[in-house]
Design a protein around this motif. Structure first.
Motif: not given
Length: 121
Positions: A2-4, A51-54, A69-78, A105-106
Protein backbone atom coordinates in the motif's frame (compact mmCIF):
# COMPACT_ATOMS: atom_id res chain seq x y z
CA UNK A 1 2.41 -2.76 -0.95
CA UNK A 2 0.00 0.00 0.00
CA UNK A 3 2.87 2.38 0.78
CA UNK A 4 4.26 2.18 -2.76
CA UNK A 5 0.81 2.67 -4.25
CA UNK A 6 0.35 5.81 -2.13
CA UNK A 7 3.83 7.05 -3.07
CA UNK A 8 2.94 6.45 -6.73
CA UNK A 9 -0.33 8.39 -6.41
CA UNK A 10 1.45 11.33 -4.79
CA UNK A 11 4.18 11.28 -7.45
CA UNK A 12 1.60 11.09 -10.22
CA UNK A 13 -0.13 14.17 -8.83
CA UNK A 14 3.15 16.04 -8.44
CA UNK A 15 4.27 15.05 -11.93
CA UNK A 16 1.09 16.36 -13.56
CA UNK A 17 1.19 19.56 -11.47
CA UNK A 18 4.85 20.23 -12.32
CA UNK A 19 4.22 19.44 -15.98
CA UNK A 20 1.43 22.01 -16.07
CA UNK A 21 3.56 24.52 -14.19
CA UNK A 22 6.39 24.04 -16.69
CA UNK A 23 4.08 24.44 -19.66
CA UNK A 24 2.23 27.48 -18.35
CA UNK A 25 4.31 29.01 -15.58
CA UNK A 26 7.82 28.76 -16.96
CA UNK A 27 7.19 29.52 -20.61
CA UNK A 28 8.96 32.77 -21.45
CA UNK A 29 10.67 32.84 -18.03
CA UNK A 30 13.40 30.27 -18.72
CA UNK A 31 15.29 29.41 -21.88
CA UNK A 32 13.99 26.82 -24.33
CA UNK A 33 16.84 24.51 -23.26
CA UNK A 34 15.81 24.77 -19.61
CA UNK A 35 12.17 24.22 -20.50
CA UNK A 36 13.16 21.00 -22.30
CA UNK A 37 15.18 19.98 -19.24
CA UNK A 38 12.09 20.58 -17.05
CA UNK A 39 10.01 18.45 -19.43
CA UNK A 40 12.60 15.65 -19.24
CA UNK A 41 12.33 15.73 -15.44
CA UNK A 42 8.53 15.47 -15.66
CA UNK A 43 8.74 12.59 -18.16
CA UNK A 44 11.14 10.55 -16.02
CA UNK A 45 9.15 11.25 -12.88
CA UNK A 46 5.98 9.96 -14.56
CA UNK A 47 7.71 6.91 -16.07
CA UNK A 48 9.01 5.92 -12.68
CA UNK A 49 5.72 6.73 -10.98
CA UNK A 50 4.31 3.97 -13.17
CA UNK A 51 7.18 1.72 -12.06
CA UNK A 52 6.19 2.44 -8.44
CA UNK A 53 2.63 1.38 -9.28
CA UNK A 54 3.96 -1.84 -10.78
CA UNK A 55 6.01 -2.50 -7.64
CA UNK A 56 3.00 -1.86 -5.41
CA UNK A 57 0.75 -4.13 -7.43
CA UNK A 58 3.32 -6.93 -7.76
CA UNK A 59 4.00 -6.95 -4.03
CA UNK A 60 0.70 -8.76 -3.53
CA UNK A 61 1.78 -11.50 -5.98
CA UNK A 62 5.53 -11.87 -5.39
CA UNK A 63 7.18 -12.82 -2.12
CA UNK A 64 10.57 -11.40 -3.16
CA UNK A 65 11.96 -8.10 -1.93
CA UNK A 66 10.35 -5.68 -4.34
CA UNK A 67 10.59 -2.94 -1.73
CA UNK A 68 14.23 -2.36 -2.64
CA UNK A 69 13.20 -1.71 -6.26
CA UNK A 70 10.49 0.70 -5.12
CA UNK A 71 12.88 2.65 -2.92
CA UNK A 72 15.43 2.78 -5.73
CA UNK A 73 12.79 4.25 -8.04
CA UNK A 74 11.79 6.84 -5.42
CA UNK A 75 15.40 7.84 -4.79
CA UNK A 76 15.86 8.09 -8.55
CA UNK A 77 12.86 10.40 -8.87
CA UNK A 78 14.18 12.63 -6.11
CA UNK A 79 17.75 12.76 -7.43
CA UNK A 80 17.14 12.70 -11.18
CA UNK A 81 13.95 14.69 -11.59
CA UNK A 82 14.50 16.82 -8.49
CA UNK A 83 17.95 17.93 -9.58
CA UNK A 84 16.69 18.73 -13.08
CA UNK A 85 13.78 20.77 -11.72
CA UNK A 86 16.15 22.85 -9.61
CA UNK A 87 18.71 23.15 -12.41
CA UNK A 88 15.99 24.29 -14.84
CA UNK A 89 15.04 27.29 -12.75
CA UNK A 90 18.46 28.20 -11.31
CA UNK A 91 20.94 27.19 -14.07
CA UNK A 92 23.32 26.11 -11.29
CA UNK A 93 25.34 23.31 -12.88
CA UNK A 94 26.02 21.61 -9.54
CA UNK A 95 22.44 20.37 -9.57
CA UNK A 96 22.87 18.87 -13.04
CA UNK A 97 25.83 16.86 -11.71
CA UNK A 98 23.49 15.09 -9.24
CA UNK A 99 21.25 13.86 -12.07
CA UNK A 100 23.39 10.83 -13.05
CA UNK A 101 23.10 9.47 -9.50
CA UNK A 102 19.35 9.43 -9.98
CA UNK A 103 19.82 7.66 -13.30
CA UNK A 104 21.90 4.97 -11.60
CA UNK A 105 19.19 4.59 -8.98
CA UNK A 106 16.60 4.11 -11.74
CA UNK A 107 18.79 1.43 -13.32
CA UNK A 108 19.18 -0.36 -9.99
CA UNK A 109 15.41 -0.26 -9.52
CA UNK A 110 14.81 -1.82 -12.94
CA UNK A 111 17.40 -4.55 -12.32
CA UNK A 112 15.84 -5.39 -8.94
CA UNK A 113 12.34 -5.39 -10.42
CA UNK A 114 13.46 -7.60 -13.30
CA UNK A 115 15.19 -10.01 -10.95
CA UNK A 116 12.06 -10.35 -8.80
CA UNK A 117 9.84 -10.91 -11.83
CA UNK A 118 12.14 -13.56 -13.30
CA UNK A 119 12.65 -15.33 -9.99
CA UNK A 120 9.15 -15.22 -8.52
CA UNK A 121 6.66 -15.11 -11.39
Amino acid sequence: MKLFLIIAVVNGFISVALGAFGAHGLEGKVSEKMLKTWEKAVDYQMFHTMALFIVGLLMSKITGNLGAAGWAFLVGIILFSGSLYIYSVTSIKTFAMITPLGGVSFLIGWVLLGYAVVKYL
